[in-house]
Design an enzyme around this catalytic site. Structure first.
Site, PDB file in Angstrom:
ATOM      1  N   SER A  34      -3.597   5.899  -2.068  1.00  9.58           N
ATOM      2  CA  SER A  34      -3.767   4.638  -2.816  1.00  9.58           C
ATOM      3  C   SER A  34      -5.221   4.212  -2.919  1.00  9.58           C
ATOM      4  O   SER A  34      -5.880   4.004  -1.900  1.00  9.58           O
ATOM      5  CB  SER A  34      -3.036   3.488  -2.118  1.00  9.58           C
ATOM      6  OG  SER A  34      -1.693   3.756  -1.990  1.00  9.58           O
ATOM      7  N   HIS A  65      -2.316   5.175  -8.288  1.00  9.50           N
ATOM      8  CA  HIS A  65      -1.994   6.575  -8.028  1.00  9.50           C
ATOM      9  C   HIS A  65      -2.042   7.351  -9.346  1.00  9.50           C
ATOM     10  O   HIS A  65      -0.996   7.637  -9.936  1.00  9.50           O
ATOM     11  CB  HIS A  65      -0.589   6.710  -7.430  1.00  9.50           C
ATOM     12  CG  HIS A  65      -0.475   6.198  -6.036  1.00  9.50           C
ATOM     13  ND1 HIS A  65      -0.621   7.009  -4.941  1.00  9.50           N
ATOM     14  CD2 HIS A  65      -0.236   4.971  -5.553  1.00  9.50           C
ATOM     15  CE1 HIS A  65      -0.479   6.278  -3.843  1.00  9.50           C
ATOM     16  NE2 HIS A  65      -0.237   5.039  -4.189  1.00  9.50           N
ATOM     17  N   HIS A  87       5.940   8.786  -3.792  1.00  7.96           N
ATOM     18  CA  HIS A  87       6.497   8.297  -2.534  1.00  7.96           C
ATOM     19  C   HIS A  87       8.012   8.288  -2.601  1.00  7.96           C
ATOM     20  O   HIS A  87       8.603   8.152  -3.675  1.00  7.96           O
ATOM     21  CB  HIS A  87       6.014   6.861  -2.267  1.00  7.96           C
ATOM     22  CG  HIS A  87       4.529   6.729  -2.211  1.00  7.96           C
ATOM     23  ND1 HIS A  87       3.757   6.665  -3.343  1.00  7.96           N
ATOM     24  CD2 HIS A  87       3.676   6.667  -1.167  1.00  7.96           C
ATOM     25  CE1 HIS A  87       2.483   6.563  -2.994  1.00  7.96           C
ATOM     26  NE2 HIS A  87       2.409   6.568  -1.678  1.00  7.96           N
ATOM     27  N   TYR A  89       9.853   5.851  -1.771  1.00  7.69           N
ATOM     28  CA  TYR A  89      10.376   4.565  -2.263  1.00  7.69           C
ATOM     29  C   TYR A  89      10.479   4.523  -3.777  1.00  7.69           C
ATOM     30  O   TYR A  89      11.140   3.662  -4.348  1.00  7.69           O
ATOM     31  CB  TYR A  89       9.550   3.377  -1.741  1.00  7.69           C
ATOM     32  CG  TYR A  89       8.100   3.360  -2.162  1.00  7.69           C
ATOM     33  CD1 TYR A  89       7.718   3.054  -3.461  1.00  7.69           C
ATOM     34  CD2 TYR A  89       7.094   3.659  -1.246  1.00  7.69           C
ATOM     35  CE1 TYR A  89       6.392   3.044  -3.842  1.00  7.69           C
ATOM     36  CE2 TYR A  89       5.760   3.645  -1.616  1.00  7.69           C
ATOM     37  CZ  TYR A  89       5.418   3.343  -2.917  1.00  7.69           C
ATOM     38  OH  TYR A  89       4.108   3.345  -3.296  1.00  7.69           O
ATOM     39  N   GLU A  90       9.816   5.457  -4.451  1.00  6.04           N
ATOM     40  CA  GLU A  90       9.892   5.470  -5.916  1.00  6.04           C
ATOM     41  C   GLU A  90      11.244   6.000  -6.388  1.00  6.04           C
ATOM     42  O   GLU A  90      11.549   5.931  -7.577  1.00  6.04           O
ATOM     43  CB  GLU A  90       8.754   6.316  -6.499  1.00  6.04           C
ATOM     44  CG  GLU A  90       7.395   5.666  -6.258  1.00  6.04           C
ATOM     45  CD  GLU A  90       6.239   6.521  -6.746  1.00  6.04           C
ATOM     46  OE1 GLU A  90       6.083   6.666  -7.966  1.00  6.04           O
ATOM     47  OE2 GLU A  90       5.488   7.047  -5.897  1.00  6.04           O
ATOM     48  N   ALA A 117      -3.737   5.110   2.539  1.00 11.23           N
ATOM     49  CA  ALA A 117      -4.087   3.746   2.938  1.00 11.23           C
ATOM     50  C   ALA A 117      -3.014   3.302   3.915  1.00 11.23           C
ATOM     51  O   ALA A 117      -1.836   3.569   3.704  1.00 11.23           O
ATOM     52  CB  ALA A 117      -4.103   2.842   1.712  1.00 11.23           C
ATOM     53  N   MET A 218       3.364   4.531   4.060  1.00 16.09           N
ATOM     54  CA  MET A 218       4.592   4.974   3.384  1.00 16.09           C
ATOM     55  C   MET A 218       4.461   6.400   2.844  1.00 16.09           C
ATOM     56  O   MET A 218       5.100   6.751   1.851  1.00 16.09           O
ATOM     57  CB  MET A 218       4.918   4.008   2.239  1.00 16.09           C
ATOM     58  CG  MET A 218       5.014   2.546   2.671  1.00 16.09           C
ATOM     59  SD  MET A 218       5.160   1.443   1.267  1.00 16.09           S
ATOM     60  CE  MET A 218       4.838  -0.157   2.037  1.00 16.09           C
ATOM     61  N   SER A 219       3.623   7.195   3.489  1.00 18.99           N
ATOM     62  CA  SER A 219       3.405   8.546   2.951  1.00 18.99           C
ATOM     63  C   SER A 219       3.003   9.497   4.066  1.00 18.99           C
ATOM     64  O   SER A 219       3.225   9.223   5.243  1.00 18.99           O
ATOM     65  CB  SER A 219       2.297   8.508   1.892  1.00 18.99           C
ATOM     66  OG  SER A 219       1.047   8.226   2.508  1.00 18.99           O
ATOM     67  N   ASN A 242      -5.699  -2.821   5.525  1.00 15.55           N
ATOM     68  CA  ASN A 242      -5.375  -4.202   5.915  1.00 15.55           C
ATOM     69  C   ASN A 242      -4.902  -4.152   7.356  1.00 15.55           C
ATOM     70  O   ASN A 242      -4.455  -3.111   7.829  1.00 15.55           O
ATOM     71  CB  ASN A 242      -4.237  -4.749   5.028  1.00 15.55           C
ATOM     72  CG  ASN A 242      -2.993  -3.866   5.096  1.00 15.55           C
ATOM     73  OD1 ASN A 242      -2.988  -2.761   4.541  1.00 15.55           O
ATOM     74  ND2 ASN A 242      -1.985  -4.314   5.775  1.00 15.55           N
ATOM     75  N   HIS A 256      -0.354  -5.422  -2.243  1.00 17.05           N
ATOM     76  CA  HIS A 256      -0.812  -4.132  -2.776  1.00 17.05           C
ATOM     77  C   HIS A 256      -2.240  -4.262  -3.308  1.00 17.05           C
ATOM     78  O   HIS A 256      -3.044  -3.332  -3.201  1.00 17.05           O
ATOM     79  CB  HIS A 256       0.146  -3.672  -3.877  1.00 17.05           C
ATOM     80  CG  HIS A 256      -0.141  -2.300  -4.405  1.00 17.05           C
ATOM     81  ND1 HIS A 256      -0.236  -1.187  -3.590  1.00 17.05           N
ATOM     82  CD2 HIS A 256      -0.362  -1.852  -5.665  1.00 17.05           C
ATOM     83  CE1 HIS A 256      -0.505  -0.126  -4.338  1.00 17.05           C
ATOM     84  NE2 HIS A 256      -0.597  -0.494  -5.595  1.00 17.05           N
TER      85      HIS A 256
END
Ligand code: HPA
Length: 290
Positions: A34, A65, A87, A89-90, A117, A218-219, A242, A256
């Site tokens: 990201s 992305h 990902h 989640y997609e 990230a 998430m990756s 973050n 995001h």
């Protein structure tokens, strides 16, 4: 769109297409996470292939992305750079998410550099820092979503592969030495992969800290698992975009936008570090600098 199991025939078709578009023989794969895709612009002799043109390739649906393979030269290495990734989640299956790793494996790539990230969980960390991934916790894998679930094709790897040393010790030492030489602060820690897409609750974060995570994202973990299964060496670097929020009374909120903005700030340092690592990257089985 979701196809649970990817076959070696699917991978062969993807490889055949990429080979039809380039005569280059990349040896090193890189995945830019990201907000980090800027490094791809430093690739010379670049041949760019949009993900959408590659048979069976998953196409990214998220802002930040850009979806393309960039094949060329970087710091003396023949590289294949994934500008962006998809990902879980997609809506893609774990095997679709990790198809790019199978493509790299079949193209003869020996080393994969994964970036992402991540939210900082270790209270000593700060947003904007880099973290060398020294191990991971595959919580989604433990819960049943492991990319190796399903029929095992032994031409890819073992049915029961070891995950004792996912992140190559020699590459970690090279990353630490390079960062020290360039005076780039580099944290080390355990990366936790969750399915997303929502960010965590404060209770999630306290739980993840208790079980040993230093950063959350998430990756990366599915890719690292498949890369190791396929015998490729793995280096992983997170940008702490973050600090994850562990207090329900906090006024802060993870967005995001924040992830992308910090990503932009970190790109120059990450780029410098990755380029210097690439310049000294040992061939498999050789000591660094040989
Ligand atoms: N949580 C999960 N994934 C992330 C975060 C986070 O705080 N930051 C960037 N990716």
């Amino acid at each position: 769109m979701n196809k649970e199991f990817v076959t070696s025939e699917d991978v062969a078709q993807a490889v055949a297409y990429v080979r039809s578009q380039t005569r280059q023989q990349p040896q090193v794969g890189m995945v830019l996470g990201s907000g980090l895709s800027g490094l791809a612009s430093a690739v010379t002799d670049a041949e760019r292939i949009a993900f959408g043109r590659i048979p069976h390739f998953p196409v990214s649906t998220v802002e930040g992305h850009d979806g393309a393979l960039v094949i060329g030269r970087l710091q003396g290495q023949d590289v294949l750079v994934m500008q962006g990734r998809v990902h879980f989640y997609e809506g893609y299956s774990m095997q679709q998410v990790t198809l790019p790793m199978r493509l790299m494996q079949r193209m003869g790539i020996h080393t994969v550099i994964l970036t992402n990230a991540a939210g900082g969980i270790n209270p000593a960390f700060h947003a904007g820092e880099l973290m060398l991934i020294n191990d991971h916790i595959n919580l989604i894998g433990m819960a049943g979503q492991n990319p190796l679930r399903g029929p095992n094709d032994p031409s890819f790897g073992l049915r029961f592969p070891s995950m004792t040393r996912v992140y190559d010790a020699q590459l970690r030492a090279l990353a630490l030495a390079t960062a020290a030489r360039l005076q780039i602060p580099l944290r080390q820690g355990v990366y936790m992969c969750l399915a997303g897409p929502c960010f965590e609750t404060p209770a999630d974060i306290r739980f993840l800290r208790t079980i040993g995570a230093d950063a959350v994202g998430m990756s990366t973990v599915p890719e690292a698992v498949v890369a190791r299964h396929g015998g490729m060496r793995v280096l992983g670097i997170s940008t702490i975009s973050n600090m994850a929020i562990d207090d329900i009374d906090s006024e802060a909120e993870t967005t995001h936008q924040e992830v992308l903005e910090t990503g932009k700030l970190v790109v120059p340092r990450l780029t410098t570090l990755l380029q210097a690592i690439l310049a000294d990257l040992p061939a498999p089985g050789k000591p660094a600098g040989a």
